[in-house]
Write an enzyme that holds these catalytic residues in place. Structure first.
Site, PDB file in Angstrom:
ATOM      1  CE  LYS A 116       0.995   1.134   4.500  1.00 20.29           C
ATOM      2  NZ  LYS A 116       1.740   2.303   4.957  1.00 20.29           N
TER       3      LYS A 116
ATOM      4  CG  ASP B 120      -0.217  -0.244   7.858  1.00 24.99           C
ATOM      5  OD1 ASP B 120      -1.010   0.680   8.071  1.00 24.99           O
ATOM      6  OD2 ASP B 120       0.949  -0.081   7.475  1.00 24.99           O
TER       7      ASP B 120
END
Ligand code: CDM
Ligand code: ATP
Length: 274
Positions: A8, A136
């Site tokens: 990401k 995350d």
């Protein structure tokens, strides 16, 4: 069964407050990018231990038990009593880069086990499991562009497509500890909330979409700020550090010829399309 955990990037990252549990609330948009590890599980019915981890590619610090793919397996094993497995992890994503590589491996392991052993766990429940492995991690379950709050695990949809844009990701040989980066932050409400800034054209992000970690990390590691400057110099429409660093990404217009830059040795460089 094989999977390809991707990274990401953070489009904007505001650290808004410190929580009583020591973690921080934040606002960010997570965007998946196709820089990938490879992860395989094979059932090993006659093995005398529950898991064996075979690592390939870039080295990661720590014992096998510390690896997030093993933690993900043990978490699911506790719930579902899984058979022993051989795990093959090919690391291509740099660590300590702010790209969520370890978190992605863990989330993809949860998904692999769910699919392979037909456990029937919903995406929502997988997100709950993932959040216990790392702040995350939950993003990588659905793995699509999303606005995140809380510690990074409370999601709202975001209307955003960067399809066709090109990306360069540069990671110097500098390790930034996520924990330490958070400890140097003074949380505050942003002048331009991430959700508002992201709705504006990409050309305007340079002045409105901020990663709060840059203010504390750049003075400590000037090379990271220099890379960001260079990406703008080379024609990036938007450039930013990702997460708590140390990688920096630049977004380039569709059709733009990406520059060939000699970043020197020990610098990781990825070029791709969104
Ligand atoms: C900086 C980001 O990459 C932005 O996407 C993430 O917030 C980091 O998430 P992560 O690497 O999954 O973080 P974790 O491995 O869960 O936590 C590492 C350490 O960072 C700090 N931490 C992490 C996330 C958060 N919202 N607040 C924190 O204060 C905590 O001290 C924690 O011990
Ligand atoms: N499968 C894994 N891949 C990479 N690192 C792992 C893994 N499992 C555990 N780790 C540990 O996690 C640490 C950080 O890894 P990671 O690749 O997620 O860094 P990061 O890019 O800083 O991530 P984030 O964006 O979540 O802060 C490493 O130093 C390593 O010791």
């Amino acid at each position: 069964m094989l999977a390809f955990p991707n990274i990401k990037i953070n489009l904007g990252l505001s650290i808004t407050e410190k929580r009583p549990d020591g973690y921080h609330n934040l606002e960010t948009v997570f965007y998946p990018v196709a820089l990938e590890d490879a992860l395989e599980i094979r059932t090993s019915p006659n093995a005398d231990r529950k898991f064996t981890l075979h690592q390939h590619g870039m080295e990661i610090a720590g014992n096998p038990e510390d690896n997030l793919v093993v933690k993900a397996y043990l978490l699911m094993d506790k719930e579902f009593h899984l058979p022993p497995v051989e795990i093959h992890l090919y690391k291509h994503i740099p660590s300590g880069a702010g790209l969520g590589g370890g978190s992605s491996d863990a989330a993809f392991m949860l998904k692999l086990l769910n699919d392979h052993y037909q456990l029937g766990v919903s995406e929502e429940q997988l997100e709950v499991y993932a959040a216990t492995l790392g702040a995350d991690c939950a993003f990588f379950i659905k793995n699509r562009p999303i606005f995140a709050e809380g510690i990074g695990n409370i999601f709202s949809p975001v209307e955003l497509s960067l399809n066709g844009y090109q990306i360069m990701i540069i990671k110097p040989n500098v390790f930034v500890s996520t924990r330490e980066a958070f400890s140097n932050i003074h949380p505050h409400r942003p002048k331009y909330p991430v959700m508002e800034a992201i709705q504006r054209p990409v050309q305007e992000w340079k002045d409105t979409l901020i990663n709060d970690f840059e203010a504390s990390v750049f003075p400590q590691h000037p090379v990271i700020g220099e890379i960001k400057e260079e990406l703008y110099h080379q024609g990036a429409i938007y450039a930013s550090m990702s997460g708590s660093g140390s990688s920096v990404f630049g977004l380039f217009a569709p059709g733009f010829v990406l520059p060939e830059i000699n970043w020197g040795t020990d610098v990781f460089c990825f070029k791709g399309k969104l």
